[in-house]
Scaffold this motif. Sequence first.
Motif, PDB file in Angstrom:
ATOM      1  N   ASP A  18      -2.424  16.561  87.538  1.00  0.00           N
ATOM      2  CA  ASP A  18      -1.029  16.616  87.929  1.00  0.00           C
ATOM      3  C   ASP A  18      -0.353  17.809  87.242  1.00  0.00           C
ATOM      4  O   ASP A  18      -0.145  17.809  86.026  1.00  0.00           O
ATOM      5  N   PRO A  19      -0.017  18.835  88.022  1.00  0.00           N
ATOM      6  CA  PRO A  19       0.552  20.048  87.430  1.00  0.00           C
ATOM      7  C   PRO A  19       1.871  19.783  86.689  1.00  0.00           C
ATOM      8  O   PRO A  19       2.244  20.548  85.797  1.00  0.00           O
ATOM      9  N   ALA A  20       2.550  18.684  87.043  1.00  0.00           N
ATOM     10  CA  ALA A  20       3.835  18.400  86.394  1.00  0.00           C
ATOM     11  C   ALA A  20       3.655  17.729  85.023  1.00  0.00           C
ATOM     12  O   ALA A  20       4.614  17.634  84.246  1.00  0.00           O
ATOM     13  N   ALA A  21       2.430  17.277  84.734  1.00  0.00           N
ATOM     14  CA  ALA A  21       2.226  16.452  83.529  1.00  0.00           C
ATOM     15  C   ALA A  21       2.531  17.234  82.254  1.00  0.00           C
ATOM     16  O   ALA A  21       3.140  16.718  81.313  1.00  0.00           O
ATOM     17  N   ARG A  22       2.144  18.509  82.231  1.00  0.00           N
ATOM     18  CA  ARG A  22       2.325  19.312  81.024  1.00  0.00           C
ATOM     19  C   ARG A  22       3.809  19.471  80.684  1.00  0.00           C
ATOM     20  O   ARG A  22       4.237  19.284  79.537  1.00  0.00           O
ATOM     21  N   GLY A  23       4.586  19.813  81.719  1.00  0.00           N
ATOM     22  CA  GLY A  23       6.029  19.988  81.518  1.00  0.00           C
ATOM     23  C   GLY A  23       6.683  18.698  81.031  1.00  0.00           C
ATOM     24  O   GLY A  23       7.515  18.705  80.124  1.00  0.00           O
ATOM     25  N   ARG A  24       6.256  17.624  81.621  1.00  0.00           N
ATOM     26  CA  ARG A  24       6.822  16.317  81.274  1.00  0.00           C
ATOM     27  C   ARG A  24       6.466  15.951  79.820  1.00  0.00           C
ATOM     28  O   ARG A  24       7.298  15.429  79.085  1.00  0.00           O
ATOM     29  N   LEU A  25       5.257  16.293  79.431  1.00  0.00           N
ATOM     30  CA  LEU A  25       4.808  16.018  78.060  1.00  0.00           C
ATOM     31  C   LEU A  25       5.658  16.807  77.070  1.00  0.00           C
ATOM     32  O   LEU A  25       6.081  16.298  76.029  1.00  0.00           O
ATOM     33  N   GLU A  26       5.914  18.062  77.420  1.00  0.00           N
ATOM     34  CA  GLU A  26       6.721  18.924  76.551  1.00  0.00           C
ATOM     35  C   GLU A  26       8.138  18.353  76.429  1.00  0.00           C
ATOM     36  O   GLU A  26       8.711  18.291  75.346  1.00  0.00           O
ATOM     37  N   GLU A  27       8.635  17.894  77.555  1.00  0.00           N
ATOM     38  CA  GLU A  27       9.973  17.295  77.592  1.00  0.00           C
ATOM     39  C   GLU A  27      10.065  16.076  76.665  1.00  0.00           C
ATOM     40  O   GLU A  27      11.012  15.912  75.916  1.00  0.00           O
ATOM     41  N   ARG A  28       9.018  15.240  76.745  1.00  0.00           N
ATOM     42  CA  ARG A  28       9.046  13.977  75.999  1.00  0.00           C
ATOM     43  C   ARG A  28       8.745  14.169  74.513  1.00  0.00           C
ATOM     44  O   ARG A  28       9.260  13.443  73.681  1.00  0.00           O
ATOM     45  N   LEU A  29       7.863  15.137  74.187  1.00  0.00           N
ATOM     46  CA  LEU A  29       7.433  15.279  72.788  1.00  0.00           C
ATOM     47  C   LEU A  29       8.125  16.424  72.062  1.00  0.00           C
ATOM     48  O   LEU A  29       8.077  16.509  70.837  1.00  0.00           O
ATOM     49  N   GLY A  30       8.717  17.328  72.811  1.00  0.00           N
ATOM     50  CA  GLY A  30       9.233  18.548  72.196  1.00  0.00           C
ATOM     51  C   GLY A  30       8.108  19.560  72.172  1.00  0.00           C
ATOM     52  O   GLY A  30       6.932  19.195  72.127  1.00  0.00           O
ATOM     53  N   SER A  31       8.442  20.858  72.153  1.00  0.00           N
ATOM     54  CA  SER A  31       7.384  21.839  72.388  1.00  0.00           C
ATOM     55  C   SER A  31       6.422  21.951  71.208  1.00  0.00           C
ATOM     56  O   SER A  31       5.241  22.184  71.398  1.00  0.00           O
ATOM     57  N   ALA A  32       6.906  21.772  69.976  1.00  0.00           N
ATOM     58  CA  ALA A  32       6.006  21.909  68.829  1.00  0.00           C
ATOM     59  C   ALA A  32       4.940  20.809  68.853  1.00  0.00           C
ATOM     60  O   ALA A  32       3.743  21.083  68.763  1.00  0.00           O
ATOM     61  N   ARG A  33       5.391  19.579  69.010  1.00  0.00           N
ATOM     62  CA  ARG A  33       4.447  18.453  69.044  1.00  0.00           C
ATOM     63  C   ARG A  33       3.501  18.568  70.228  1.00  0.00           C
ATOM     64  O   ARG A  33       2.306  18.315  70.118  1.00  0.00           O
ATOM     65  N   CYS A  34       4.068  18.954  71.367  1.00  0.00           N
ATOM     66  CA  CYS A  34       3.253  19.090  72.574  1.00  0.00           C
ATOM     67  C   CYS A  34       2.186  20.157  72.349  1.00  0.00           C
ATOM     68  O   CYS A  34       1.011  19.958  72.676  1.00  0.00           O
TER      69      CYS A  34
END
Length: 406
Positions: A194-210
């Motif tokens: 799912d190409p959207a999964a990465r963006g969503r992960l960044e959104e939920r975790l913040g970019s450093a954690r992601c």
Amino acid sequence: MRFRVLPGFRDFYPEQLAVRRGIEAAWHRASRAAGFQEIDGPVLESLDLLTAKSGGEIVSQLYAFDDKGGRAVSLRPEMTPTLARMVAARAGGLPKPIKWYCVPEFYRYEKPQRGRLRAFHQWNADVIGSSEPAADAEAIAVALDALRMLGLGGDDLRVRISDRRVLSRVLEELEVPGDVEAEAIALVDRLERDPAARGRLEERLGSARCGALLEHCASYPLERGPELQAVLEAGGEFGIGGLLEPDFRIVRGLAYYTGPVWEIFDRRGELRAVAGGGRYDELIGSLGGPELPALGFGMGDVVLAELLQERGLLPDAPARVEAYVIPIGAELAGAARAVVARLRAAGVSAEAPYGAVRLGKALRQASAAGARRAILIGPDEWAERSVRVRDLASGEERVVELERLD
Ligand code: HAM
């Protein structure tokens, strides 16, 4: 009005069933070679059982309905809840470890597409009652054994493996809040599809954690997974070490997994997973049984048949009969039927044309049936209680006394 097979369901004509049976034969052989016993369960289960612990996509794909007694039921989408229920009911009386396998048909209301249908056959092999990493490794080895029997080896396959505990430990170290954890796990599972999964992960975790999380996709944090290391080691001993690739993105969609999780893919990466499995140590206890560690896998026939077809390895249809009995002249048709009966009684598959058929045509029918030999009933030989046996590959013929025919 013409009726059609429902979308995502299949008719199995003899050619297609021969392929499935060839695949199933390898599944049965590999299971038995490793000491697994066959089981089966009902095709219909209570909806509660199927939704209790599986979670995610599979629950949204159920063929569920109320039966005439008002019970909420569903066609089975997988075996694991049924197996857990069966073990829970008898656990006390069963010597451990329990090693069971089955080859049932499952039903999932998926969007039919390459490698995904609404009804499919799936081999399961499960080990119940062992926490040993050797059991996880053995399950993977058994899955690979069946694939090897079908002609697929290390050049064709790879096993991507992870451990749910490693992912949880990493999320804990990154101080991912508890309420986000489940979503983060589901998003890691979808990263590839799912190409959207990465963006969503960044959104939920913040970019450093992601970013820190995604680094592990490039380099697996094996130091956080001694249990996984032990599985890899045992895998080496089973001779499959070279195929095991630790991969952080392997999570598996089903919610009941608690430890090592793995999927077998074709090395070219063109198809979906051929098989997937893992450890589910809490499922049996949570369904009312004793606390019993367990693990296993499912391997479907759909992706596997596609892979075999791509590699020119589809199992051949077996010969329809071994012997084709041909009367030379209509008056010997009854004699041919008597010979057919005799052969069948001796355990040889045989048939004769129903009516009068010319020799040339009968021989073509014999080849089409896959017969190895034609048994010609001619008037002269028959008068002496003999027949002519023709080897259809070499064309060689010899006269055999009826009494010695087998
Ligand atoms: P699963 O990953 O849902 O696991 O399915 C295992 C395999 O079944 C897949 O890798 C695929 O080959 C096949 N499969 C699944 N869905 C479909 C479909 N719609 N059409 C065709 N093939 C499909 C399970 O089912 C677990 N219960 C396996 C397991 C057993 N884990 C522990 N024990």
